[in-house]
Write a protein that holds these residues in place. Sequence first.
Motif, short mmCIF file in Angstrom:
data_model
loop_
_atom_site.label_atom_id
_atom_site.label_comp_id
_atom_site.label_asym_id
_atom_site.label_seq_id
_atom_site.Cartn_x
_atom_site.Cartn_y
_atom_site.Cartn_z
N LEU A 134 -6.46 -7.17 -2.22
CA LEU A 134 -7.06 -5.84 -2.17
C LEU A 134 -7.80 -5.52 -3.47
O LEU A 134 -8.85 -4.86 -3.45
CB LEU A 134 -5.98 -4.79 -1.89
N GLU B 228 -0.53 2.60 -0.12
CA GLU B 228 0.58 2.31 0.80
C GLU B 228 1.50 1.24 0.20
O GLU B 228 2.73 1.34 0.29
CB GLU B 228 0.03 1.83 2.15
N LEU C 248 -3.20 -6.10 4.75
CA LEU C 248 -2.25 -5.36 5.57
C LEU C 248 -1.18 -6.29 6.16
O LEU C 248 0.00 -5.94 6.21
CB LEU C 248 -2.99 -4.62 6.69
N ILE D 54 1.28 -6.96 3.50
CA ILE D 54 2.13 -5.78 3.26
C ILE D 54 3.23 -5.70 4.32
O ILE D 54 4.40 -5.43 4.01
CB ILE D 54 1.28 -4.50 3.27
N GLU E 101 -6.67 2.81 -0.02
CA GLU E 101 -5.60 3.39 0.79
C GLU E 101 -4.45 2.40 0.99
O GLU E 101 -3.27 2.77 0.94
CB GLU E 101 -6.16 3.82 2.15
N LEU E 102 -4.80 1.14 1.21
CA LEU E 102 -3.77 0.12 1.39
C LEU E 102 -2.99 -0.13 0.11
O LEU E 102 -1.78 -0.36 0.14
CB LEU E 102 -4.40 -1.19 1.89
N ARG F 99 -10.78 1.85 2.13
CA ARG F 99 -9.62 1.31 2.86
C ARG F 99 -8.74 0.48 1.93
O ARG F 99 -7.51 0.53 2.01
CB ARG F 99 -10.09 0.45 4.03
N CYS G 181 -9.21 -6.82 3.96
CA CYS G 181 -8.29 -5.67 4.04
C CYS G 181 -7.23 -5.90 5.12
O CYS G 181 -6.06 -5.58 4.92
CB CYS G 181 -9.07 -4.39 4.33
N ASN G 182 -7.65 -6.47 6.25
CA ASN G 182 -6.68 -6.75 7.31
C ASN G 182 -5.66 -7.80 6.86
O ASN G 182 -4.48 -7.71 7.19
CB ASN G 182 -7.40 -7.23 8.57
#
Length: 297
Positions: free
Chosen positions: A217, A243, A202, A205, A239-240, A236, A198-199
């Motif tokens: 993801l 986003e 991010l 992104i 959610e990402l 999470r 997930c990081n």
Amino acid sequence: MEEGGLNKRNSSNLGKKEDLFHVLHKVPYGDTPYVKAKHAQLVDKDPEAAIILFWKAINEGDKVDSALKDMAVVMKQLGRAEQAVEAIKSFRSLCSKQSQESLDNVLIDLYRKCGRVDEQIELLKRKLRLIYQGEAFNGKPTKTARSHGKKFKVSIKQESSRLLGNLGWAYMQKTNYMMAEVVYKKAQMIHPDTNKACNLGLCLIKQARYEDAQSILEDVLHGKIPGSDDIKARKRAEELLTELKSKLTQSEPVKILGLDDDFVNGLDQMLNSWGPIRSRRLPIFEEITPFRDQLAC
């Protein structure tokens, strides 16, 4: 019943109660400054008194390893993380060699709490260097760790991936998402998990690399990464992705920082510099591809 037998029975019952007390409160036996400090910390719930007693224990040479680490933890709980950092730096020379690794772990957490990101990064690199040179875990392939009162085994691979994950997060705090991406990818190659995935998503992104981020993801949501059944990780990832979809409708410029000077010649070159004696190089680092190949992915 004879008086002697009664006294013996009462004494036995008292001993059992004392044993139960120490087990329930996780307080050691004795009347030393360290024992009194643990009693103040865990039973009396008086952190200020505990800190004073931990200081006394350190000054008197009473379980210095544990006293220093425990005092730093209590200081952090009181919002005195900066003082805890200085205490460890000042007194760690009094501690045994075996305790230095755990003190480093406390320091990393304190640096994060204080926002001292550069020091956190340097310490993480140093710990990774020790692993690379075969000097971590006292030369053993695993170590026993403790979390929430439970013991468990940690392998060299797991520890390397964990440290790289922390390093990636530190670079994210400096908004150097390119460097964070590289480190997270290395961590995932060694011991993948959904949190680092997930990081990594991010990071991508933040660099406006939406298709790459979406692919990672979705791997979390489709169970392609170990730990994908974790509810928090899936939430999470969702959610990402939300986003990410909102970013697709925007056209804001993306600021990309370059690599840190330590990494400018490639992460693989840095790893090589960690191990002057190549025969001591651990197998996990042989799995890491050259840095330029990684950037080309």
